[in-house]
Design an enzyme around this catalytic site. Structure first.
Site, PDB file in Angstrom:
ATOM      1  N   ARG A  65       0.816  -1.250  -0.018  1.00 18.06           N
ATOM      2  CA  ARG A  65      -0.028   0.076   0.083  1.00 18.06           C
ATOM      3  C   ARG A  65       0.931   1.139   0.045  1.00 18.06           C
ATOM      4  O   ARG A  65       0.268   2.291  -0.230  1.00 18.06           O
ATOM      5  CB  ARG A  65      -0.920  -0.169   0.975  1.00 18.06           C
ATOM      6  CG  ARG A  65      -2.169  -0.805   0.666  1.00 18.06           C
ATOM      7  CD  ARG A  65      -3.123  -1.386   1.973  1.00 18.06           C
ATOM      8  NE  ARG A  65      -2.672  -2.371   2.561  1.00 18.06           N
ATOM      9  CZ  ARG A  65      -2.798  -2.612   3.830  1.00 18.06           C
ATOM     10  NH1 ARG A  65      -3.219  -1.493   4.657  1.00 18.06           N
ATOM     11  NH2 ARG A  65      -2.172  -3.498   4.383  1.00 18.06           N
ATOM     12  N   GLU A 102       4.023  -8.785  15.845  1.00 17.02           N
ATOM     13  CA  GLU A 102       3.394  -9.201  17.186  1.00 17.02           C
ATOM     14  C   GLU A 102       3.316 -10.776  17.173  1.00 17.02           C
ATOM     15  O   GLU A 102       3.638 -11.483  18.183  1.00 17.02           O
ATOM     16  CB  GLU A 102       1.689  -8.874  17.007  1.00 17.02           C
ATOM     17  CG  GLU A 102       0.954  -8.593  18.267  1.00 17.02           C
ATOM     18  CD  GLU A 102      -0.387  -8.114  17.898  1.00 17.02           C
ATOM     19  OE1 GLU A 102      -0.455  -7.577  17.052  1.00 17.02           O
ATOM     20  OE2 GLU A 102      -0.980  -8.198  18.822  1.00 17.02           O
TER      21      GLU A 102
END
Ligand code: AMP
Length: 179
Positions: A65, A102
């Site tokens: 993106r 994460e």
């Protein structure tokens, strides 16, 4: 007369998708922006106004993106676009950098020799969350002895303190929308 800011216009089209791509994440979908050419033009122009004075030699952006506005900014500023891609996508000799997510790890790559030492670059992406991705991009730039002048993002999730994490690389920090 009520003046609608660029930030308000962008926020009005960003779609919030709960629990995507995994539970607990409120995903900011910027895709609807791309359906509005006038908004795209105004975003590009605003980025350029804020980046131009930094006198950068190149802009690097992160797949995928970051590739929406990165090339548009580069074309307007007449500077090279340096793509950073996920592992295994670039065909030539690459430099890799791995970083922790994460859950698990990610690796990003650039082509060797796309940057001369001392090149002044800005790191661009669509959205800043924890800053891990942008920091990885900055590390790739430093590995090529480029100078990281700043960072630019369409969206800053400021409650995640990504900006603090990036402070050690560069102090010029641009974002158009903040949550
Ligand atoms: P981070 O490395 O934590 O700063 O995450 C930034 C990268 O993950 C960017 O490339 C974003 O496109 C993507 N990302 C992280 N969180 C979100 C979110 N809430 N909505 C949309 N994209 C996100």
């Amino acid at each position: 007369v009520e003046i609608i800011t660029l930030e308000q216009r962008i926020k009005s089209v960003i779609r919030e998708v709960p629990d995507f791509p995994k539970p607990g994440i409120l995903f900011k979908d910027i895709m609807p922006i791309m359906q509005d050419p006038e908004l795209c033009r105004d975003i590009t122009e605003t980025f350029c106004e804020r980046i131009r004075h930094l006198n950068i030699d190149a802009l690097c952006a992160i797949e995928s993106r970051g590739f929406f506005f990165g090339p548009m900014i580069c074309q307007r500023l007449n500077i090279p676009f340096i793509p950073i891609r996920k592992k295994g996508k670039l065909p030539g000799d690459t430099i890799s950098y791995s970083y922790d997510l994460e859950y698990g790890q990610a690796t990003v790559e650039i082509h060797k020799d796309v940057l001369d030492p001392g090149t002044r670059v800005i790191v661009h992406d669509d959205l800043l969350a924890t800053g891990g991705t942008a920091a990885a991009a900055a590390e790739l730039m430093l590995s090529q002895k480029a100078e990281v002048v700043g960072f630019s993002f369409l969206v800053n999730l400021s409650f995640l303190k990504g900006e603090e994490r990036l402070q050690s690389y560069a102090s010029d920090f641009i974002h158009l929308v903040e949550y």
